[in-house]
Motif scaffolding. Sequence first.
Motif, PDB file in Angstrom:
ATOM      1  N   GLY A 191       0.810  -1.229   0.000  1.00  0.00           N
ATOM      2  CA  GLY A 191       0.000   0.000   0.000  1.00  0.00           C
ATOM      3  C   GLY A 191       0.835   1.267   0.000  1.00  0.00           C
ATOM      4  N   GLN A 192       0.160   2.361   0.398  1.00  0.00           N
ATOM      5  CA  GLN A 192       0.765   3.692   0.250  1.00  0.00           C
ATOM      6  C   GLN A 192       1.383   4.174   1.567  1.00  0.00           C
ATOM      7  OE1 GLN A 192      -1.918   7.058  -0.072  1.00  0.00           O
ATOM      8  NE2 GLN A 192      -0.667   7.976  -1.679  1.00  0.00           N
ATOM      9  N   THR A 193       2.556   4.788   1.443  1.00  0.00           N
ATOM     10  CA  THR A 193       3.165   5.472   2.590  1.00  0.00           C
ATOM     11  C   THR A 193       3.310   6.945   2.237  1.00  0.00           C
ATOM     12  OG1 THR A 193       4.387   3.497   3.257  1.00  0.00           O
ATOM     13  CG2 THR A 193       5.234   5.600   4.067  1.00  0.00           C
ATOM     14  N   ILE A 194       2.962   7.786   3.200  1.00  0.00           N
ATOM     15  CA  ILE A 194       3.174   9.226   2.993  1.00  0.00           C
ATOM     16  C   ILE A 194       4.119   9.690   4.092  1.00  0.00           C
ATOM     17  CG2 ILE A 194       2.076  11.509   2.937  1.00  0.00           C
ATOM     18  CD1 ILE A 194      -0.508  10.061   2.077  1.00  0.00           C
ATOM     19  N   ILE A 195       5.245  10.271   3.687  1.00  0.00           N
ATOM     20  CA  ILE A 195       6.186  10.814   4.685  1.00  0.00           C
ATOM     21  C   ILE A 195       5.996  12.330   4.710  1.00  0.00           C
ATOM     22  CG2 ILE A 195       8.595  11.004   5.422  1.00  0.00           C
ATOM     23  CD1 ILE A 195       9.262   8.571   3.754  1.00  0.00           C
ATOM     24  N   GLU A 196       5.596  12.847   5.868  1.00  0.00           N
ATOM     25  CA  GLU A 196       5.455  14.311   6.020  1.00  0.00           C
ATOM     26  C   GLU A 196       6.629  14.849   6.812  1.00  0.00           C
ATOM     27  OE1 GLU A 196       1.558  15.648   7.342  1.00  0.00           O
ATOM     28  OE2 GLU A 196       0.726  13.773   6.583  1.00  0.00           O
ATOM     29  N   ASN A 197       6.990  16.104   6.519  1.00  0.00           N
ATOM     30  CA  ASN A 197       8.175  16.730   7.110  1.00  0.00           C
ATOM     31  C   ASN A 197       9.430  15.929   6.760  1.00  0.00           C
ATOM     32  OD1 ASN A 197       9.327  18.881   8.424  1.00  0.00           O
ATOM     33  ND2 ASN A 197       9.229  17.939  10.447  1.00  0.00           N
ATOM     34  N   ALA A 198       9.468  15.448   5.517  1.00  0.00           N
ATOM     35  CA  ALA A 198      10.619  14.684   5.021  1.00  0.00           C
ATOM     36  C   ALA A 198      11.808  15.620   4.808  1.00  0.00           C
ATOM     37  CB  ALA A 198      10.247  14.033   3.686  1.00  0.00           C
ATOM     38  N   ALA A 199      13.012  15.064   4.873  1.00  0.00           N
ATOM     39  CA  ALA A 199      14.215  15.841   4.540  1.00  0.00           C
ATOM     40  C   ALA A 199      14.221  16.109   3.034  1.00  0.00           C
ATOM     41  CB  ALA A 199      15.461  15.071   4.950  1.00  0.00           C
ATOM     42  N   ILE A 226       6.596  13.176   0.791  1.00  0.00           N
ATOM     43  CA  ILE A 226       6.982  12.155  -0.195  1.00  0.00           C
ATOM     44  C   ILE A 226       5.951  11.031  -0.136  1.00  0.00           C
ATOM     45  CG2 ILE A 226       8.808  10.595  -0.983  1.00  0.00           C
ATOM     46  CD1 ILE A 226      10.860  12.283   0.420  1.00  0.00           C
ATOM     47  N   ASN A 227       5.484  10.641  -1.306  1.00  0.00           N
ATOM     48  CA  ASN A 227       4.479   9.581  -1.448  1.00  0.00           C
ATOM     49  C   ASN A 227       5.139   8.337  -2.013  1.00  0.00           C
ATOM     50  OD1 ASN A 227       1.445  10.056  -1.221  1.00  0.00           O
ATOM     51  ND2 ASN A 227       2.314  12.016  -1.918  1.00  0.00           N
ATOM     52  N   ILE A 228       4.921   7.210  -1.377  1.00  0.00           N
ATOM     53  CA  ILE A 228       5.498   5.959  -1.881  1.00  0.00           C
ATOM     54  C   ILE A 228       4.368   4.947  -2.030  1.00  0.00           C
ATOM     55  CG2 ILE A 228       7.200   4.116  -1.469  1.00  0.00           C
ATOM     56  CD1 ILE A 228       7.562   7.010   0.754  1.00  0.00           C
ATOM     57  N   GLU A 229       4.250   4.384  -3.204  1.00  0.00           N
ATOM     58  CA  GLU A 229       3.278   3.315  -3.432  1.00  0.00           C
ATOM     59  C   GLU A 229       4.099   2.025  -3.465  1.00  0.00           C
ATOM     60  OE1 GLU A 229      -0.327   2.336  -3.375  1.00  0.00           O
ATOM     61  OE2 GLU A 229      -0.123   4.467  -3.942  1.00  0.00           O
ATOM     62  N   GLY A 230       3.857   1.136  -2.500  1.00  0.00           N
ATOM     63  CA  GLY A 230       4.697  -0.064  -2.395  1.00  0.00           C
ATOM     64  C   GLY A 230       4.607  -0.957  -3.630  1.00  0.00           C
ATOM     65  N   VAL A 231       5.716  -1.629  -3.958  1.00  0.00           N
ATOM     66  CA  VAL A 231       5.729  -2.603  -5.059  1.00  0.00           C
ATOM     67  C   VAL A 231       6.194  -3.942  -4.472  1.00  0.00           C
ATOM     68  CG1 VAL A 231       6.161  -0.885  -6.887  1.00  0.00           C
ATOM     69  CG2 VAL A 231       8.105  -1.949  -5.726  1.00  0.00           C
TER      70      VAL A 231
END
Length: 431
Positions: A191-199, A226-231
Amino acid sequence: MDRIKIIGGSKLIGSIPISGAKNAALPLMIASLLSEGTLTLKNIPHLADITLLSRILGDLGANITIDGRGSQGVDDEISGVTMHINVPKISNFFAKYELVSKMRAGFWVIGPLLARTGRAKVSLPGGCAIGTRPVDLHLKALQELGADIKLEDGYVNAAAPNGLKGARIKFPKVSVGATHNILMASTLASGQTIIENAAKEPEVVDLVRCLRAMGANIEGEGTSVINIEGVTQLNSAEHTVLPDRIEAGTYAMAVAMTGGSLTLMNVNGKNLQYPLNIMKAMGVECLEHSNNLHITQSNNNLKPIDIETNPYPGFPTDLQAQIMAMMTQADGLSRIRETIFENRFMHVQELARLGADITLDGDMAIIKGVTKLQGAQVMATDLRASVSLVIAALAAKGETIVNRVYHLDRGFEDIEKKLSRCGAIIERLTD
Ligand code: EPZ
């Protein structure tokens, strides 16, 4: 133990090829753990930290081969190497204290190990003595991705038997390492991960480019979200490590201190915009021309200035010690507020041995210039502190011996060679 001897007073004139960035190369090498395929990394600098990380990865099952120097075509004598890393199987999910305690980035294997195997046992890290440097942000974020984390005997024991699961992660403060770690882990999470306040550091952007070349689905690098959609898997890829902005900034500050003119080759000036603007405000001529940066200091009247360190795009903490050395040659009072690491002023007392007039007030250093620096025996406590002593010594009168050179070897490739070919009198003394 090796030492470096410098006879100061020579202007720097010539050109210096800038190496691949250590702080990009390390996470890029770790990314190889995420795939059965081969990761080919070009422009890897020849540094002690790279060798150490190769040993950590080797213990985990990585096969690493290296093509010879000169393969970049920039400079046959001084240039990076190409490294091929293949991890067909994680043979061991245990990263031991003896290695990880020597280098903070070694801890970052925890994310990729968990993502690929569901298990990781990694020693709490070490690294430069510049502050307490906890890993709470890494651990909390891994828990948010579903990992079960236990701290046992100095080790982090982590498990995610059913795999990591995408989550929304909001870092309470900007962390380069935690951003690298969670980025890598979440590429294989479901699924999706959203990282907020990323470097937003260029090294994070470089890692994302490489992960994308491996097949990861990521958007937003270089911004704070940063948005990451897992593979389900990542593949073989080839990537060239970006140039080292800290090395380039260091040589720019060196010539600002000694006077002269340097062409820094293979630099991305955009990534150095903030420090270059500060140097310009201090009176140094900085011109960008394609991949080259021309730095000229013809009159010796540097102007004082106040700065504070900040996450990118602010002034980098990794150039703080070097600009402090430069400020000793500015005409008046300069101030530096260090906001990233609470203990990153260890170079102050060593710069004082060379004659610098610096007082500390909490997180603030006040530098009084112009001081006439005079060579002395000095000792470094961390990587960037060491190089600040080297550049101060180049501008000092007489002989300086820099002890504990192993710090320098962790992050500055061929420093004596690069400086001596521009007129510096510098040599390594081996006992
Ligand atoms: C990276 O360290 C760099 N290292 C450092 O360079 C650099 O100084 C630093 O980023 C800041 O730019 C590498 O890339 C290998 P952080 P990192 O996590 O990731 C606190 C050099 O000389 N923090 O961004 O370890 C931390 O204590 C080195 O090349 C937590 O509180 O730094 C600091 O105050 C030295 N909890 C701040 O965040 C955590 O879990 C930023 O640290 C993690 C960090």
